[in-house]
Design an enzyme around this catalytic site. Structure first.
Site, mmCIF file in Angstrom:
data_model
loop_
_atom_site.group_PDB
_atom_site.id
_atom_site.type_symbol
_atom_site.label_atom_id
_atom_site.label_comp_id
_atom_site.label_asym_id
_atom_site.label_seq_id
_atom_site.Cartn_x
_atom_site.Cartn_y
_atom_site.Cartn_z
ATOM 1 C CE LYS A 184 -1.671 45.827 90.822
ATOM 2 N NZ LYS A 184 -2.672 45.933 91.428
ATOM 3 C CD GLU A 260 9.970 52.987 100.037
ATOM 4 O OE1 GLU A 260 10.689 52.802 101.088
ATOM 5 O OE2 GLU A 260 10.182 54.595 99.493
ATOM 6 C CB CYS A 294 5.659 48.805 105.720
ATOM 7 S SG CYS A 294 5.922 50.931 105.464
ATOM 8 C CD GLU A 391 6.080 43.167 106.399
ATOM 9 O OE1 GLU A 391 5.719 42.991 105.768
ATOM 10 O OE2 GLU A 391 5.675 44.099 106.542
HETATM 11 P P1 NAP Z 1 1.186 42.897 97.761
HETATM 12 O O1 NAP Z 1 0.923 42.094 98.552
HETATM 13 O O2 NAP Z 1 2.924 42.908 97.502
HETATM 14 O O3 NAP Z 1 0.871 43.684 97.153
HETATM 15 C C1 NAP Z 1 1.518 44.831 96.520
HETATM 16 C C2 NAP Z 1 0.534 45.359 95.312
HETATM 17 O O4 NAP Z 1 1.027 44.811 94.467
HETATM 18 C C3 NAP Z 1 -1.075 45.367 94.704
HETATM 19 O O5 NAP Z 1 -1.053 46.145 94.353
HETATM 20 C C4 NAP Z 1 -0.846 44.044 94.509
HETATM 21 O O6 NAP Z 1 -2.189 44.073 93.597
HETATM 22 C C5 NAP Z 1 0.845 43.875 93.155
HETATM 23 N N1 NAP Z 1 0.728 42.792 93.163
HETATM 24 C C6 NAP Z 1 0.645 41.321 94.025
HETATM 25 N N2 NAP Z 1 1.221 40.672 92.622
HETATM 26 C C7 NAP Z 1 1.449 41.253 91.452
HETATM 27 C C8 NAP Z 1 2.135 41.028 90.520
HETATM 28 N N3 NAP Z 1 2.789 39.922 90.517
HETATM 29 N N4 NAP Z 1 2.822 42.594 89.550
HETATM 30 C C9 NAP Z 1 2.271 43.261 89.624
HETATM 31 N N5 NAP Z 1 1.842 43.618 90.441
HETATM 32 C C10 NAP Z 1 1.309 42.407 91.978
HETATM 33 O O7 NAP Z 1 1.733 43.278 99.515
HETATM 34 P P2 NAP Z 1 0.137 44.046 100.656
HETATM 35 O O8 NAP Z 1 -0.207 42.438 100.788
HETATM 36 O O9 NAP Z 1 -0.695 44.357 99.471
HETATM 37 O O10 NAP Z 1 0.837 45.049 101.151
HETATM 38 C C11 NAP Z 1 1.798 44.082 102.190
HETATM 39 C C12 NAP Z 1 3.306 44.770 102.354
HETATM 40 O O11 NAP Z 1 3.729 45.646 101.572
HETATM 41 C C13 NAP Z 1 3.617 44.241 103.672
HETATM 42 O O12 NAP Z 1 4.928 43.563 103.240
HETATM 43 C C14 NAP Z 1 4.397 45.926 104.233
HETATM 44 O O13 NAP Z 1 5.320 45.597 104.694
HETATM 45 C C15 NAP Z 1 4.447 46.194 102.252
HETATM 46 N N6 NAP Z 1 4.305 48.166 102.832
HETATM 47 C C16 NAP Z 1 5.623 48.755 102.654
HETATM 48 C C17 NAP Z 1 5.876 49.861 102.684
HETATM 49 C C18 NAP Z 1 7.062 50.920 102.292
HETATM 50 O O14 NAP Z 1 6.563 52.058 102.780
HETATM 51 N N7 NAP Z 1 8.028 50.025 102.676
HETATM 52 C C19 NAP Z 1 4.622 50.764 102.629
HETATM 53 C C20 NAP Z 1 3.531 50.063 103.524
HETATM 54 C C21 NAP Z 1 3.374 48.171 103.303
HETATM 55 P P3 NAP Z 1 -3.063 42.844 94.439
HETATM 56 O O15 NAP Z 1 -3.660 43.025 95.452
HETATM 57 O O16 NAP Z 1 -4.401 43.853 93.091
HETATM 58 O O17 NAP Z 1 -2.483 41.581 93.414
#
Ligand code: NAP
Length: 487
Positions: A184, A260, A294, A391
């Site tokens: 997804k 992650e 990240c 962040e």
């Molecule tokens: P996010 O809001 O947590 O979303 C990540 C994914 O989770 C998206 O596919 C989102 O889908 C989904 N999601 C959101 N709420 C959900 C729920 N209740 N149940 C299941 N899935 C859910 O994060 P983001 O804003 O996209 O990404 C930025 C974050 O990712 C930052 O904190 C960054 O540090 C972290 N990141 C970490 C790494 C690593 O390897 N450590 C790498 C890249 C990014 P929808 O957007 O469609 O709701």
């Protein structure tokens, strides 16, 4: 010559827009709009999965699981290898697609295609190296056999910031290990994952081995999949808050998981650092992906003897970067992903200035269309500023100073996160001591980028669980079974 509108239309039209379930593309009546963050315009509409369709995708992954697990490792590896080659052949189109839906400059999108594709090549090589162990029990008699088996159907949830690499980093090891997948992508960037799935099909992947679900209701659609006892593994990349919720949901069936999550990387410049290297490293660690990584340097912690020169040189380099639509020639800084991201960065910068930080460059969101925020450098940022804890996810470099190594290391470790840290020093003993003392899963010494498919990527503390890439990466998708044999 820049990208033509014909190229844009061709690349967008070529992407399947449906759900991929059991090898069939399925369209839905309701759709999810995909916007170009550099214009705010809708560039495509993709299917919007219901909860029933989410479960149908899991059904397909479960149906395909036994055959895929029994497929020869060499064949699994060769499909991954073909997919790697197709990604490289199509690099220009996939890079353009990523730039259109996410905003990163084309040069960076091309870099992500190389990096992302490499996970398929790496794991194509790992597929044939899954091994067990045979030993004699210390008391003799019994023989101890350990074998590795695919964990079973995987649910992969990916973020918008690296639309290709976050997918290949999860799909690559799953397929190599013999696991089937439901993936997804984030609703903001589904197109790259859909194009990736089309590449896997072309590479010969059997029906149902990878299923793609796009949806506007990620929580509602994911919860029933996560609580379904047929699912055996959850792999998530995204924010720590959502990760924590998913860990809670996974507890019920004691799901194997990889998380992650967020980061708050310190970038520590010691008194003996080579300043040229430190500034080059800072540019990479801060400005890669417009700061939306990240692994982005979130706090610059610079020895007081170098701080003035470091700040001035970083401000010159960041201030000279060309801002614009990622598809235009020479652009180095694209838009942030959406308006909420611009508001968050604005709030953090205002807060830091309110706490006494000085603005060297930037500091003000740009007028639309698009969600642009300029490269910004702040000096004298106190540890009480919000951006020291949160962040930033944008092109903002906050600089603080320290006087003694212990103080610098303590400042670096003063965070709930522990993904990556960067340290610049020319002294080997200091470098190794610091690497040992930093509380992170990864450390970059004299380099501003650590991501490498051959290395174990991942964090400690609130940055997550598990590792992706390296020889550790495939272990996350394997279970160890021990067989005791009485002779
Ligand atoms: P996010 O809001 O947590 O979303 C990540 C994914 O989770 C998206 O596919 C989102 O889908 C989904 N999601 C959101 N709420 C959900 C729920 N209740 N149940 C299941 N899935 C859910 O994060 P983001 O804003 O996209 O990404 C930025 C974050 O990712 C930052 O904190 C960054 O540090 C972290 N990141 C970490 C790494 C690593 O390897 N450590 C790498 C890249 C990014 P929808 O957007 O469609 O709701």
């Amino acid at each position: 010559m820049g990208v033509t509108s014909e190229q844009v239309t061709r690349v967008l039209n070529a992407v399947p827009k449906g759900l991929l379930i059991g090898g069939t593309w399925i369209s839905t009546e309701k759709t999810v709009p995909v916007e170009d963050p550099s214009t705010g315009e809708v560039i495509a509409e993709v299917a919007d999965a219901s909860t029933a369709q989410g479960i149908a995708a899991l059904d397909a992954a479960v149906t395909a699981a036994a055959d895929w697990a029994a497929t020869d490792p060499r064949e699994r590896g060769e499909i991954l290898r073909r997919a790697f080659e197709l990604l490289i052949e199509r690099a220009e189109d996939i890079a353009l697609l990523m730039t259109l839906e996410m905003g990163k400059p084309l040069a960076e999108a091309r870099g992500e295609v190389s990096y992302g594709a490499e996970f398929f090549r790496w794991f194509s090589e790992e597929a044939v190296r899954i091994a067990g162990r045979y030993s004699v029990a210390p008391t003799g008699g019994t023989r101890l056999l350990t074998m590795k088996q695919p964990v079973g159907p995987v649910y992969a949830i990916t973020p918008w910031n690296f639309p290709l690499a976050m997918g290949t980093r999860k799909i690559g090891p799953s397929l190599a290990a013999g696991c089937t997948v439901v993936i997804k992508p984030a609703a903001q960037t589904p197109l790259t994952t859909l194009a990736l799935a089309a590449v896997l099909i072309e590479a010969g992947l059997p029906d149902g081995v990878v299923n793609v679900m796009t949806t506007s209701r990620s929580g509602d659609v994911s919860a029933p999949i996560i609580s379904d006892p047929r699912l055996r593994k959850l792999t998530f990349t995204g924010s720590t808050g959502v990760g924590q919720r998913l860990i809670e949901q996974s507890a019920k069936q004691v799901l194997k998981m990889s998380m992650e999550l967020g980061g708050n990387a310190p970038f520590v410049v010691f008194a003996d650092a080579d300043l040229d290297k430190a500034v080059d490293g800072a540019m990479l660690a801060k400005m890669r992906n417009i700061g939306e990584a990240c692994t982005a340097a979130n706090r610059f912690i610079v020895h007081e003897s170098l701080a003035a020169e470091f700040s001035q040189r970083l401000a010159e380099r960041m201030g000279a970067m060309i801002i614009g639509r990622g598809i235009e020639d020479g652009v180095q800084v694209g838009p942030l992903v959406d308006n909420a991201a611009v508001e968050k960065v604005t709030e953090l910068v205002t807060d830091a200035i309110g706490h006494g930080a000085q603005l060297l460059i930037g500091g003000q969101a740009l007028d639309g269309p698009g969600h642009f925020y300029p490269p910004t450098v702040l000096t004298g940022v106190p540890t009480s500023a919000k951006m020291f804890r949160e962040e930033i996810f944008g092109p903002v470099a906050p600089i603080s100073t320290f006087s003694f190594d212990d103080e610098g290391i303590a400042m670096a470790n003063d965070t709930e996160y522990g993904l990556v840290a960067y340290a610049f020093t020319q002294d080997l003993t200091r470098a190794l001591t610091v690497a040992e003392r930093l509380e992170t899963g990864m450390v970059g010494i004299n380099q501003g980028i650590v991501s490498n498919p051959a290395a174990p990527f991942g964090g400690v503390k609130a940055s997550g669980l598990g590792r992706e890439g390296g020889s550790e990466g495939i272990e996350e998708y394997l279970e160890t079974k021990y067989v005791g044999i009485k002779l």
